[in-house]
Enzyme design. Structure first.
Site, PDB file in Angstrom:
ATOM      1  N   ASP A   1       0.595  -1.113   0.403  1.00 16.90           N
ATOM      2  CA  ASP A   1      -0.042   0.004  -0.389  1.00 16.90           C
ATOM      3  C   ASP A   1       0.671   1.416   0.041  1.00 16.90           C
ATOM      4  OD1 ASP A   1      -2.287   1.486   0.120  1.00 16.90           O
ATOM      5  OD2 ASP A   1      -2.596   1.595   1.819  1.00 16.90           O
TER       6      ASP A   1
ATOM      7  N   CYS B   1     -18.724 -14.932  -3.789  1.00 14.77           N
ATOM      8  CA  CYS B   1     -20.048 -14.047  -3.658  1.00 14.77           C
ATOM      9  C   CYS B   1     -22.116 -15.157  -3.809  1.00 14.77           C
ATOM     10  CB  CYS B   1     -19.473 -12.787  -4.169  1.00 14.77           C
ATOM     11  SG  CYS B   1     -18.470 -11.747  -3.298  1.00 14.77           S
TER      12      CYS B   1
ATOM     13  N   CYS C   1     -25.406 -13.330  -2.837  1.00 17.41           N
ATOM     14  CA  CYS C   1     -25.300 -12.332  -1.121  1.00 17.41           C
ATOM     15  C   CYS C   1     -24.700 -10.637  -1.916  1.00 17.41           C
ATOM     16  CB  CYS C   1     -24.457 -12.711  -0.461  1.00 17.41           C
ATOM     17  SG  CYS C   1     -23.554 -11.611   1.312  1.00 17.41           S
TER      18      CYS C   1
ATOM     19  N   CYS D   1     -22.780  -6.825   1.760  1.00 22.48           N
ATOM     20  CA  CYS D   1     -21.488  -5.279   2.212  1.00 22.48           C
ATOM     21  C   CYS D   1     -22.503  -4.323   1.367  1.00 22.48           C
ATOM     22  CB  CYS D   1     -20.533  -5.878   1.780  1.00 22.48           C
ATOM     23  SG  CYS D   1     -20.662  -6.336  -0.288  1.00 22.48           S
TER      24      CYS D   1
ATOM     25  N   CYS E   1     -24.033  -1.095   3.628  1.00 25.18           N
ATOM     26  CA  CYS E   1     -22.733   0.408   3.440  1.00 25.18           C
ATOM     27  C   CYS E   1     -23.657   1.546   4.369  1.00 25.18           C
ATOM     28  CB  CYS E   1     -22.482   0.509   3.002  1.00 25.18           C
ATOM     29  SG  CYS E   1     -20.752   2.127   2.491  1.00 25.18           S
TER      30      CYS E   1
ATOM     31  N   CYS F   1     -17.345   6.714   0.601  1.00 26.04           N
ATOM     32  CA  CYS F   1     -16.487   5.935   2.229  1.00 26.04           C
ATOM     33  C   CYS F   1     -15.936   6.994   3.124  1.00 26.04           C
ATOM     34  CB  CYS F   1     -16.158   5.599   1.155  1.00 26.04           C
ATOM     35  SG  CYS F   1     -14.722   3.684   2.240  1.00 26.04           S
TER      36      CYS F   1
ATOM     37  N   CYS G   1     -13.843   2.430   8.755  1.00 28.22           N
ATOM     38  CA  CYS G   1     -15.265   0.943   8.839  1.00 28.22           C
ATOM     39  C   CYS G   1     -15.100   0.491   8.184  1.00 28.22           C
ATOM     40  CB  CYS G   1     -16.662   2.295   7.909  1.00 28.22           C
ATOM     41  SG  CYS G   1     -17.808   1.754   7.835  1.00 28.22           S
TER      42      CYS G   1
ATOM     43  N   CYS H   1     -19.065  -3.434   5.618  1.00 29.32           N
ATOM     44  CA  CYS H   1     -18.882  -4.344   4.752  1.00 29.32           C
ATOM     45  C   CYS H   1     -18.448  -5.744   5.323  1.00 29.32           C
ATOM     46  CB  CYS H   1     -18.690  -3.589   3.707  1.00 29.32           C
ATOM     47  SG  CYS H   1     -16.901  -2.850   4.007  1.00 29.32           S
TER      48      CYS H   1
END
Length: 365
Positions: free
Chosen positions: A149, A203, A206, A209, A213, A229, A256, A259
């Site tokens: 990152d 996934c 589903c 998430c 949010c 976000c 946060c 999700c």
């Protein structure tokens, strides 16, 4: 690097050794991918053109180099991608229920789980460097560069190609055996190691998430508008938080996890294997009034070595003021909250004063 016939024959064994060394260094999984991301360039450009990156100018400043690792580190042909779990041992077995209770407590100051321990950038980068040095000790000098990152690299697509998991509808990486509570780092190398297959996506139908949010930042499967976000608003945004989002932020003061908390795959989330990600300074149990009372010296001292320190004391107070304003929903006129806010009403920072004034207004409406 110049790859001799002898080395080519040894590459499968070298790949196996790299994965074993990675596990010894505290990584939970290590895999290898090629670095062809050309198929993602059009989507990346469209996302940038739509302005979904907000004030994160670094997302656009390198152009398409982000999707071209060989331009970033010439000679790159492979990415060694590693996963490191971060869920603290202090979280209960049903940690998602524990986090939900924190969200529902108006006094609680909710910090994203990943940020409660040591700064992951330093932890992963040091261990990735150690892994690269271990490889060099085995085969001699080679071209490489380690990241986590910290550079214009599309890390999640590389991790997906390597088979560490798949991109969930929230855009985070998901693993069938570890959920999404992990960090990713990579070493770009010039060694043509054998690659691992992707896992496929799991996934199904589903949409938990997307539905969970708070600000509607997940526009659809795999489509995120960072400007909405809460992680962006409380960490990346340098100025005033738009008023339309303040009530939706609730008591989330840094990042946060909503999700992730609702994701069924996170029942498989794994505990951290190293102590670096243990919760520090009570950040898993902190309350808004207490944290709002930290002066700058205390903030800097307590947040030494934490990823939170990079937002600075001013934005820390900004975020907490929003949380204290939202506490009005359940605790309108609470004297402890009002006293804390009034103590900051003449703060030297205009940014802090603005958010404090908004919070006070919420308590007297």
């Amino acid at each position: 690097m110049s790859t001799s016939p002898d080395l080519i024959a040894e590459l499968p064994e070298l790949a196996r050794a790299i994965k074993a060394w990675g596990l010894e260094l505290g990584f939970a999984d290590v895999r290898i991918a090629d670095v062809d991301l050309a198929h993602l360039e059009a989507g990346l450009q469209a996302w940038l053109d739509a302005g979904c990156h907000g004030e994160m100018d670094y997302m656009a400043s390198h152009g398409m180099k982000r999707a071209r690792p060989a331009e970033l580190v010439p000679g790159t042909v492979r990415a060694i991608v590693a996963r490191m779990d971060y869920l603290p041992h202090s979280r209960a077995d049903d940690w998602r229920a524990q986090e939900r209770r924190r969200h529902e407590d108006p006094d609680a100051a909710v910090v994203s789980v990943y940020a409660r321990g040591r700064d992951y950038h330093k932890v992963l980068r040091n261990r990735l460097q150690s892994l690269a040095e271990r490889i060099q000790g085995a085969i001699g000098p080679f071209g490489y560069r380690a990241f986590t990152d910290s550079a214009p690299v599309m890390e999640l697509p590389l991790a997906e190609k390597a088979g560490l998991g798949w991109r969930g509808k929230h855009t985070l990486l998901l693993s069938r055996s570890a959920g999404s509570t992990f960090f990713i780092g990579e070493i770009l190398v010039d060694i043509p190691l054998p690659v691992d297959p992707p896992t496929g996506r799991h996934c199904g139908g589903c949409s938990a998430c997307i539905d969970a949010c708070p600000t509607g930042a997940i526009l659809g499967p795999g489509r995120l508008d960072a400007r909405r976000c809460i992680s962006y608003l409380t960490i990346e945004l340098k100025g005033s938080i738009p008023e339309e989002f303040r009530p939706l932020i609730g008591n989330r003061i840094y990042g946060c996890d909503d999700c992730q908390v609702v994701c069924p795959w996170n029942k498989f989330a794994q505990r951290a294997q190293i102590a670096d990600f243990d919760e520090r300074n009570g950040l898993g149990e902190g309350d808004l009034v207490t944290l709002f009372g930290w002066e700058e010296e205390e903030f800097n001292r307590r947040m030494e070595g934490s990823p939170i320190r990079r937002i600075g004391h001013e934005r820390w107070l900004r975020n907490l003021a929003v949380g204290l304003g939202n506490a009005a929903v359940a605790k309108r006129g609470d004297e402890h909250i009002l006293a804390a806010l009034r103590a900051r009403s003449a703060h030297p920072s205009e940014l802090v004063r603005e958010h404090v004034a908004w919070a006070l207004a919420r308590h007297v409406q």
